[in-house]
Design a protein around this motif. Structure first.
Motif, PDB file in Angstrom:
ATOM      1  N   GLY B  65       0.792  -1.081   0.106  1.00 29.74           N
ATOM      2  CA  GLY B  65      -0.036  -0.205   0.034  1.00 29.74           C
ATOM      3  C   GLY B  65       0.944   1.359   0.035  1.00 29.74           C
ATOM      4  O   GLY B  65       1.946   1.194   0.447  1.00 29.74           O
ATOM      5  N   ARG B  66       0.272   2.314  -0.268  1.00 33.74           N
ATOM      6  CA  ARG B  66       1.097   3.535  -0.730  1.00 33.74           C
ATOM      7  C   ARG B  66       1.083   4.604   0.059  1.00 33.74           C
ATOM      8  O   ARG B  66       1.708   5.510  -0.012  1.00 33.74           O
ATOM      9  CB  ARG B  66       0.792   3.717  -2.094  1.00 33.74           C
ATOM     10  N   ARG B  67       0.117   4.505   1.161  1.00 36.20           N
ATOM     11  CA  ARG B  67       0.010   5.592   1.873  1.00 36.20           C
ATOM     12  C   ARG B  67       0.582   5.370   3.342  1.00 36.20           C
ATOM     13  O   ARG B  67       0.485   4.441   3.933  1.00 36.20           O
ATOM     14  CB  ARG B  67      -1.518   5.939   2.108  1.00 36.20           C
ATOM     15  N   GLU B  68       1.082   6.673   3.727  1.00 41.38           N
ATOM     16  CA  GLU B  68       1.735   6.519   5.095  1.00 41.38           C
ATOM     17  C   GLU B  68       0.683   7.010   6.411  1.00 41.38           C
ATOM     18  O   GLU B  68      -0.003   8.155   5.793  1.00 41.38           O
ATOM     19  CB  GLU B  68       3.132   7.116   5.328  1.00 41.38           C
ATOM     20  N   LYS B  69       0.617   6.511   7.530  1.00 38.81           N
ATOM     21  CA  LYS B  69      -0.062   7.113   8.378  1.00 38.81           C
ATOM     22  C   LYS B  69       0.653   8.258   9.116  1.00 38.81           C
ATOM     23  O   LYS B  69       1.694   8.009   9.552  1.00 38.81           O
ATOM     24  CB  LYS B  69      -0.769   5.869   9.437  1.00 38.81           C
ATOM     25  N   ALA B  70      -0.214   9.144   9.659  1.00 39.93           N
ATOM     26  CA  ALA B  70       0.210  10.179  10.554  1.00 39.93           C
ATOM     27  C   ALA B  70       0.837   9.569  11.885  1.00 39.93           C
ATOM     28  O   ALA B  70      -0.144   8.998  12.313  1.00 39.93           O
ATOM     29  CB  ALA B  70      -0.581  11.227  10.660  1.00 39.93           C
ATOM     30  N   SER B  71       1.986  10.224  12.390  1.00 39.15           N
ATOM     31  CA  SER B  71       2.192   9.843  13.794  1.00 39.15           C
ATOM     32  C   SER B  71       3.103  10.860  14.358  1.00 39.15           C
ATOM     33  O   SER B  71       4.444  10.769  13.963  1.00 39.15           O
ATOM     34  CB  SER B  71       2.664   8.277  13.999  1.00 39.15           C
ATOM     35  N   ARG B  72       2.943  11.603  15.290  1.00 42.53           N
ATOM     36  CA  ARG B  72       3.694  12.587  15.598  1.00 42.53           C
ATOM     37  C   ARG B  72       4.389  12.391  17.120  1.00 42.53           C
ATOM     38  O   ARG B  72       5.161  13.133  17.656  1.00 42.53           O
ATOM     39  CB  ARG B  72       3.165  13.833  15.890  1.00 42.53           C
ATOM     40  N   SER B  73       4.445  11.233  17.490  1.00 44.58           N
ATOM     41  CA  SER B  73       4.632  11.083  18.874  1.00 44.58           C
ATOM     42  C   SER B  73       5.935  11.310  19.453  1.00 44.58           C
ATOM     43  O   SER B  73       6.632  11.982  20.238  1.00 44.58           O
ATOM     44  CB  SER B  73       4.119   9.725  19.416  1.00 44.58           C
ATOM     45  N   ARG B  74       6.935  10.621  18.360  1.00 44.45           N
ATOM     46  CA  ARG B  74       8.058  10.169  18.876  1.00 44.45           C
ATOM     47  C   ARG B  74       9.315  11.421  18.313  1.00 44.45           C
ATOM     48  O   ARG B  74      10.635  11.476  18.388  1.00 44.45           O
ATOM     49  CB  ARG B  74       8.908   9.134  18.563  1.00 44.45           C
ATOM     50  N   ASN B  75       8.775  12.272  17.802  1.00 45.08           N
ATOM     51  CA  ASN B  75       9.441  13.260  16.814  1.00 45.08           C
ATOM     52  C   ASN B  75      10.314  14.005  17.702  1.00 45.08           C
ATOM     53  O   ASN B  75      11.376  14.483  17.278  1.00 45.08           O
ATOM     54  CB  ASN B  75       8.575  14.263  16.136  1.00 45.08           C
ATOM     55  N   PHE B  76       9.973  14.559  18.901  1.00 44.11           N
ATOM     56  CA  PHE B  76      10.837  15.420  19.661  1.00 44.11           C
ATOM     57  C   PHE B  76      12.195  14.818  19.890  1.00 44.11           C
ATOM     58  O   PHE B  76      13.281  15.498  19.832  1.00 44.11           O
ATOM     59  CB  PHE B  76      10.035  16.216  20.951  1.00 44.11           C
ATOM     60  N   PHE B  77      11.807  13.550  20.616  1.00 46.10           N
ATOM     61  CA  PHE B  77      13.029  12.705  21.133  1.00 46.10           C
ATOM     62  C   PHE B  77      14.019  12.632  19.939  1.00 46.10           C
ATOM     63  O   PHE B  77      15.144  12.718  20.169  1.00 46.10           O
ATOM     64  CB  PHE B  77      12.670  11.585  21.715  1.00 46.10           C
ATOM     65  N   ALA B  78      13.386  12.248  18.995  1.00 46.69           N
ATOM     66  CA  ALA B  78      14.338  11.777  17.642  1.00 46.69           C
ATOM     67  C   ALA B  78      14.987  13.043  17.028  1.00 46.69           C
ATOM     68  O   ALA B  78      16.093  13.060  16.642  1.00 46.69           O
ATOM     69  CB  ALA B  78      13.260  11.229  16.492  1.00 46.69           C
ATOM     70  N   LEU B  79      14.417  14.152  17.179  1.00 51.85           N
ATOM     71  CA  LEU B  79      14.857  15.508  16.707  1.00 51.85           C
ATOM     72  C   LEU B  79      16.154  15.593  17.656  1.00 51.85           C
ATOM     73  O   LEU B  79      17.265  16.036  17.028  1.00 51.85           O
ATOM     74  CB  LEU B  79      14.035  16.577  16.740  1.00 51.85           C
ATOM     75  N   MET B  80      15.853  15.626  18.983  1.00 51.49           N
ATOM     76  CA  MET B  80      16.971  15.896  19.875  1.00 51.49           C
ATOM     77  C   MET B  80      18.268  14.859  19.553  1.00 51.49           C
ATOM     78  O   MET B  80      19.509  15.470  19.407  1.00 51.49           O
ATOM     79  CB  MET B  80      16.700  15.630  21.214  1.00 51.49           C
ATOM     80  N   LEU B  81      17.981  13.788  19.344  1.00 51.45           N
ATOM     81  CA  LEU B  81      19.084  12.910  19.282  1.00 51.45           C
ATOM     82  C   LEU B  81      19.812  12.978  17.948  1.00 51.45           C
ATOM     83  O   LEU B  81      21.108  13.047  17.873  1.00 51.45           O
ATOM     84  CB  LEU B  81      18.230  11.329  19.174  1.00 51.45           C
ATOM     85  N   VAL B  82      19.086  13.546  16.731  1.00 50.49           N
ATOM     86  CA  VAL B  82      19.549  13.757  15.680  1.00 50.49           C
ATOM     87  C   VAL B  82      20.370  15.023  15.817  1.00 50.49           C
ATOM     88  O   VAL B  82      21.653  15.123  15.357  1.00 50.49           O
ATOM     89  CB  VAL B  82      18.385  13.906  14.583  1.00 50.49           C
ATOM     90  N   VAL B  83      20.097  15.913  16.373  1.00 48.43           N
ATOM     91  CA  VAL B  83      20.741  17.100  16.629  1.00 48.43           C
ATOM     92  C   VAL B  83      21.987  17.015  17.177  1.00 48.43           C
ATOM     93  O   VAL B  83      23.164  17.733  16.863  1.00 48.43           O
ATOM     94  CB  VAL B  83      19.794  18.198  17.236  1.00 48.43           C
ATOM     95  N   ILE B  84      22.166  16.344  18.420  1.00 54.18           N
ATOM     96  CA  ILE B  84      23.290  15.915  19.201  1.00 54.18           C
ATOM     97  C   ILE B  84      24.171  15.286  18.216  1.00 54.18           C
ATOM     98  O   ILE B  84      25.501  15.608  18.007  1.00 54.18           O
ATOM     99  CB  ILE B  84      22.973  15.106  20.199  1.00 54.18           C
ATOM    100  N   THR B  85      23.748  14.048  17.511  1.00 54.08           N
ATOM    101  CA  THR B  85      24.599  13.299  16.612  1.00 54.08           C
ATOM    102  C   THR B  85      25.236  14.175  15.496  1.00 54.08           C
ATOM    103  O   THR B  85      26.484  14.175  15.274  1.00 54.08           O
ATOM    104  CB  THR B  85      24.146  12.239  15.859  1.00 54.08           C
ATOM    105  N   GLY B  86      24.413  15.055  15.022  1.00 52.53           N
ATOM    106  CA  GLY B  86      25.068  15.959  13.870  1.00 52.53           C
ATOM    107  C   GLY B  86      25.973  16.669  14.431  1.00 52.53           C
ATOM    108  O   GLY B  86      26.896  17.208  13.664  1.00 52.53           O
ATOM    109  N   ALA B  87      25.654  17.565  15.587  1.00 48.78           N
ATOM    110  CA  ALA B  87      26.546  18.169  16.340  1.00 48.78           C
ATOM    111  C   ALA B  87      27.743  17.700  16.358  1.00 48.78           C
ATOM    112  O   ALA B  87      28.983  18.303  16.218  1.00 48.78           O
ATOM    113  CB  ALA B  87      26.109  18.973  17.510  1.00 48.78           C
ATOM    114  N   LEU B  88      27.840  16.501  16.906  1.00 49.15           N
ATOM    115  CA  LEU B  88      29.089  15.852  17.140  1.00 49.15           C
ATOM    116  C   LEU B  88      29.801  15.533  15.772  1.00 49.15           C
ATOM    117  O   LEU B  88      31.175  15.767  15.941  1.00 49.15           O
ATOM    118  CB  LEU B  88      28.586  14.538  17.751  1.00 49.15           C
TER     119      LEU B  88
END
Lengths: 118, 317, 491
Positions: B65-88
């Motif tokens: 199937g071609r549609r993705e369902k919306a889910s916003r729950s973990r985005n903040f934590f993931a964003l933080m992790l990504v920013v830290i890794t990127g900064a490193l």
């Protein structure tokens, strides 16, 4: 400032990597996760290859008229890494198909729900 | 541009659009590699990132199937992790030599020998092939093993049971006469081109992996228009398994023959009287091994994926 | 032929896999795989013997000397691990056919053994090589085959567990790749010995620090070090039982080997002590893993899952040993690597036998089995005793060394915490023993004892647990020498 000018290439690559990484961990759709993984890996390849480039160099194929060659070693490593990447992608997608058949969905949250309610 | 594509992938909800964007991303990467003088890599990335990858993803989407369902729950934590890794990582790049500098440590130590000596030690113009097939030939052996492993994995997950293979299959392509005829004309040149790439890899961009992929593409084209059934009569799954295994064994046997001749594993210089000839023979045979396994595994994976589609259609009928 | 041992160790299973695919029909695939694995074990034993008496072995693949070619470099550390991995593979394979007859469909059994051999080849390849990028390649060979093996499990959760492991494992491998790339950019080489010489010249730069950080995180993902251990309980629980037996005894050990190798041999270790308190980080993460995982194990309804959590705890112990450092700390870790392989293999093998006969491994379904499957149950008990660290078992030896190392370094709080970990282990092992022997069976269906092959494999392991608990010369001397050699390699 000179740091910026000489290194901006690398920073863009880092940004790309982070986008890929973000997709993998944040987005719930399994196919998108695999896409994110692909982007993450491809960006790493770009990092390696950028490091191999020498200004004024050319592709590392021996030719009498050329004096400066870009570094061939990163190319070799990345060729292998690309193959590893597609192998992982193929396996991952096969798993997604089977998961879809078994769970009826490919969204992470729904799969976890169905597991917990069993 | 690459960045814009990547962001597009994050935001898009339509998975087919995501796959298209992925293909574009792969293609842009390949172009970038050309700019960086990495022509072999560009060739491979184009075949993989703009070819096989989107193909397999589309086949998967056909199933899920071609549609993705919306889910916003973990985005903040993931964003933080990504920013830290990127900064490193960013901090990490400060210590790196400037882009394009010729004095970087990476160019001073191991690489110069490849560039300077490979002409005399191995005798082929494409330095990347020299390194890939000879100096670091064992890595490439591992790479063939990786492909083989992926093939085994997909086979274990999506293996077609014998019963399904005989079922008649709905075949949209039967209605597209033009496509069938054009593909019939195109397939032989594609296969020939694959052979060219295989053997010309010593002199220009190319080699076993790229050739294998192109060869597989030819077979896949055939399969797409004539159906998995018919294709299996031409090239059956059992044959593919044997071929995939054979490629790996071929590569390994070159190494074993080297050992029998008194050298180390994969030392080609001992394969013939003249070390240079030995190198050429060694590289030729192992690249052939790579090409055979890659082609066989790619087609096998495609059969498995496409065969799922048929199973689904049968279930729906 | 003897001089080619290092490479034979890896190419035997690596070429055995495609051969198995071509040959494979029913029992032949199993016997072939068993043969290949047994031969690998013999080669590993020979290698260990040679290295112990003659020193480090180096083998230049392709005839090209390092760093232009790839080098295989066998010292005491990886020879020891080669033995452990090939040994656990052989013992597990002995029982494999009986176990998978119950859990895997017949047409997939050949592929199972092919994937097993590939996994073995991958793990051995990681151990034997002296080239950083080669590590990455074989890491992926072993990882991809592991995902395949896990996904062959009998439940749909097996697929999901395999997928999650695939995602986390690939992230880890990519991190390691980033680290290797950064190292290359700063030094121009990929050979580990060469890197060790060249990295100190560049050690003031942030890039080297970042390289180490990424490699560390990548390895920790594969190692299931707290808090990156989330994939392990599910993967171990839902994989085919005999796969869990093999993996528990080998895969994480190989990741630990990489940690040791990169920390001690490649990176200038004095730099890691000065800049960041690496030892403290190891100790804290390790002991947290021990305690949190042990507590989690107590609350599990499924025994297989509980023992999987226990594995996370044991890995924590090993990392604590690394953190304590010094010859004694390192030795404790290396001893625990060996003993943990023994005890976990025993426990999971017993569980595999139980699963073979009753299909599930939940605590409630195992009630009363002590009478119906006496040999199997007692095997579990011995494994459990070893896990807790009761004297006369192998587990006691490594706990003893660990506690001594902690005490000698003055970390008395740590000593207490390690003991607490053992106490927690007593709780979750006791729950199983209670169910096996002291609870009445739910019904009176007759259940046979496990198949002979499995019993044989199980009791081989039981015997090893007790033997090495009493006659400790072999593991102690090897680990002592290896630890000393590693310490001396430090600047």
């Amino acid at each position: 400032m000179t740091l910026l000018m000489s290194h901006y290439n690398y920073w863009i690559v880092v940004a790309l990597m982070m986008v890929g990484f973000f997709i993998v961990i944040a987005q719930g759709n399994l196919v998108k996760k695999i896409v994110g993984l692909n982007i993450f890996q491809t960006s790493v390849f770009i990092l390696y290859i950028s490091a191999g480039k020498i200004h004024g160099g050319s592709a590392p194929i021996l030719n009498d008229s050329i004096t400066v060659y870009s570094n061939p070693l990163p190319h070799v490593l990345i060729l292998t890494a690309i193959v590893v990447g597609i192998a992982t992608t193929a396996l991952g997608l096969a798993l997604v198909i089977r998961i879809n058949k078994a769970y009826g969905t490919i969204e992470e949250s729904e799969i976890q729900q169905r597991d917990h309610s069993c | 541009m690459l960045f814009a594509t990547a962001i597009g992938i994050v935001l898009s909800r339509d998975l087919i659009a995501v796959v298209m964007l992925t293909g574009i991303y792969g293609f842009l990467s390949a172009s970038f590699f050309v700019l960086m003088d990495a022509v072999d890599v560009a060739f491979t990335e184009a075949a993989v990132g703009a070819g096989i990858s989107p193909l397999l993803m589309l086949l998967t989407l056909a199933m899920v199937g071609r549609r993705e369902k919306a889910s916003r729950s973990r985005n903040f934590f993931a964003l933080m992790l990504v920013v830290i890794t990127g900064a490193l990582l960013m901090i990490g790049t400060f210590g790196m030599p400037a882009f394009g500098s010729a004095n970087a440590p990476a160019h001073m130590h191991v690489a110069p020998r490849y560039i300077e000596q490979s002409g005399t030690e191995i005798g082929i113009p494409n330095i990347v092939t020299s390194v890939l097939a000879s100096y670091r030939g064992f890595d490439t052996f591992g790479e063939v093993a990786v492909i083989f492993t992926a093939g085994i994995g997909v086979l274990s997950l999506l293996m077609l049971k014998p019963a399904q293979r005989k079922a008649p299959l709905s075949n949209v392509a039967k209605h597209h006469k033009v496509l069938r005829i054009v593909s019939k004309i195109l397939i032989p040149p594609i296969l020939l081109f694959a052979l060219y790439v295989q053997f010309h890899g010593d002199y220009g961009p190319g080699g076993g992996f790229q050739a294998g992929v192109i060869f597989a593409a030819g077979i896949i084209l055939y399969t797409m228009f004539f159906g998995v059934d018919v294709a299996q009569q031409v090239v059956s799954s059992a044959v593919l398994r044997v071929l995939a295994a054979f490629g790996v064994l071929l590569y390994g046997s070159v190494g074993l023959v080297s050992m029998l001749n008194g050298g180390e594993f994969l030392n080609y210089s001992v394969l013939a009287e003249n070390p240079l000839t030995g190198q050429h023979i060694g590289i030729l045979v192992i690249e052939l091994g790579v090409g055979i396994t890659v082609a066989a595994v790619m087609v096998m994976i495609f059969y498995c994926f496409a065969g799922q589609q048929n199973k689904k259609e049968e279930a729906e009928e | 032929m003897l001089s080619h041992l290092p490479i034979l160790q890896v190419i035997l299973p690596l070429l055995g896999a495609p051969a198995c695919l071509i040959l494979g029909r029913g029992k032949i695939a199993w016997l072939f795989a068993l043969l290949v694995s047994a031969l690998s074990f013999c080669i590993a034993a020979m290698l260990l013997h040679t290295v112990y008496h003659q020193g480090v072995i180096s083998y230049a693949l392709g005839g090209w000397q390092a760093p232009w070619g790839i080098e295989y470099r066998i010292d005491l550390l990886n020879a020891w691990l080669l033995l452990i991995v090939s040994g656990s593979s052989t013992v597990a394979l002995l029982a494999a056919q009986s176990s998978i007859n119950v859990e895997i469909a017949p047409e997939k059994q050949t592929i199972f053994f092919v994937a097993w051999l590939l996994c073995l080849a991958g793990l051995l390849g990681i151990l034997a090589t002296g080239d950083a990028f080669n590590v990455f390649v074989f890491l992926e060979v072993s990882s991809l085959s592991t995902y395949t093996l896990i996904s062959l499990g009998p439940h749909r959760q097996s697929l999901w567990a395999a997928f999650r492991y695939l995602i986390m494992g690939t992230i880890g491998a990519t991190f390691i790749l980033i680290g290797i790339g950064l190292m290359y950019i700063m030094t121009g080489t990929l050979n580990m010995q060469d890197l060790a010489q060249r990295l100190p010249l560049a050690s003031d730069s942030s890039t080297v620090f970042t390289a180490y950080a990424f490699i560390l995180v990548g390895i920790s993902l594969k190692l299931a070090l707290f808090p990156l251990h989330l994939w392990l309980p599910n993967a171990y629980n839902h994989a085919p039982s005999i796969v869990t037996t093999f993996l528990a005894a080998s895969a994480t050990k190989v990741a630990l080997y990489l940690l040791i190798r990169f920390t001690y041999t490649v990176f200038p270790s004095h730099f890691s002590q000065i800049d960041i308190p690496l030892e403290e980080i190891f100790i804290v993460l390790g002991i947290t893993g021990v305690l949190s995982a042990s507590v989690a194990a107590i609350y599990q309804a499924d025994v297989k899952r509980a023992i999987a959590y226990s594995s996370v705890a044991q890995i924590g112990y090993m990392v604590v040993g690394l953190g304590i450092g010094g010859v004694l700390g390192l030795q404790a870790t290396l001893l625990h690597v060996f003993n943990h392989a023994l005890m976990k293999a025993t426990l999971f093998m017993a569980l595999a036998a139980i699963a073979c006969r009753i299909g599930v491994t939940t605590l409630t379904s195992m009630q009363g089995l002590g009478r119906k499957m006496p040999w199997t149950s007692f095997g579990f008990v011995v494994g459990g005793l070893s896990l807790i660290g009761v004297p006369l078992t192998a587990g006691f030896i490594s706990k003893w060394y660990l506690v001594s190392a902690a005490a000698l370094s003055g970390r008395w709080g740590l000593v207490v915490l390690i003991m607490v970990g053992s106490l927690l282990a007593i709780v979750y092992i006791w729950r199983v023993v209670e169910a096996l022997y002291f609870k009445p069976a739910a019904d009176s269906t007759p259940i046979k004892e496990a198949p002979l092959a499995m019993l044989l494999a199980l009791w081989l392991l039981v015997f090893a647990n007790v033997y090495f608990g009493i006659d400790t010369r072999l593991p102690v001397s090897i680990s002592a020498e290896a630890a000393t050699a590693l310490q001396e390699g430090r600047p």
